[in-house]
Motif scaffolding. Sequence first.
Motif, mmCIF file in Angstrom:
data_model
loop_
_atom_site.group_PDB
_atom_site.id
_atom_site.type_symbol
_atom_site.label_atom_id
_atom_site.label_comp_id
_atom_site.label_asym_id
_atom_site.label_seq_id
_atom_site.Cartn_x
_atom_site.Cartn_y
_atom_site.Cartn_z
ATOM 1 N N ILE A 27 52.251 -22.422 41.769
ATOM 2 C CA ILE A 27 52.844 -21.436 40.870
ATOM 3 C C ILE A 27 53.275 -22.159 39.598
ATOM 4 N N ILE A 28 52.928 -21.557 38.459
ATOM 5 C CA ILE A 28 53.317 -22.116 37.161
ATOM 6 C C ILE A 28 54.386 -21.224 36.545
ATOM 7 N N ILE A 29 55.472 -21.864 36.139
ATOM 8 C CA ILE A 29 56.568 -21.176 35.455
ATOM 9 C C ILE A 29 56.663 -21.795 34.061
ATOM 10 N N THR A 30 56.380 -21.010 33.025
ATOM 11 C CA THR A 30 56.375 -21.566 31.672
ATOM 12 C C THR A 30 57.779 -21.570 31.069
ATOM 13 N N SER A 31 57.894 -22.322 29.991
ATOM 14 C CA SER A 31 59.186 -22.447 29.313
ATOM 15 C C SER A 31 59.565 -21.188 28.533
ATOM 16 N N LEU A 32 58.641 -20.236 28.371
ATOM 17 C CA LEU A 32 59.024 -18.975 27.726
ATOM 18 C C LEU A 32 59.939 -18.158 28.634
ATOM 19 N N ILE A 33 59.854 -18.395 29.939
ATOM 20 C CA ILE A 33 60.724 -17.684 30.879
ATOM 21 C C ILE A 33 61.917 -18.554 31.265
ATOM 22 N N VAL A 34 61.640 -19.747 31.790
ATOM 23 C CA VAL A 34 62.698 -20.620 32.298
ATOM 24 C C VAL A 34 62.465 -22.037 31.803
ATOM 25 N N LYS A 35 63.486 -22.635 31.237
ATOM 26 C CA LYS A 35 63.393 -24.051 30.863
ATOM 27 C C LYS A 35 63.433 -24.891 32.138
ATOM 28 N N TYR A 36 62.789 -26.030 32.080
ATOM 29 C CA TYR A 36 62.691 -26.875 33.266
ATOM 30 C C TYR A 36 64.064 -27.320 33.777
#
Length: 176
Positions: free
Chosen positions: A144-153
Amino acid sequence: MTPKSKTYTLINSKFLLTSLLFLLLSLVSILCVFSGIKLFSIFFNASFKIKFFLVVFYFVLFYLLYRCVQFAHLYLSYFWHDKSTRIVIDYQNETITTIKNGTTSIFNSDNLKGIEFHLSTTNYKNFLYDFGYTKLYSHDGKEIIITSLIVKYSSIENILNSVKKIKKLDEVIFLP
């Protein structure tokens, strides 16, 4: 105090600010291209100093257009990846729930094999520095990829401490 759980979606202040920057860069790019075309007709009838200025202008213009195209590519690819994604992070129970197109996946320390943070090495003055993503690898083969547009690392970095975490750095972070 950290909240018990938090829900993240694409429509947030960071996304809206990035969208505004995208529109501004698009308008500036269009303006620069039209002014470059207009100035090209002057090039052949001008003095050496004006020709030198125009050559420098075109180099700067092409560099700016290159950066604007990079930004547009990153912005649009991240947007299309995240347009129907919702992330719920439960800080108390240390779980990450991803909801995308009606499919729900729950990740915790027991079912995660590893987490990769793909981060940009460019500095804050470059408008491409904030693009990055987090990739979750489960034991059953899901990625699963979570991008920085939704959540910062950084929201994910400090939970799930028993999971192996790797930071991968690059200047510009494109989605796989």
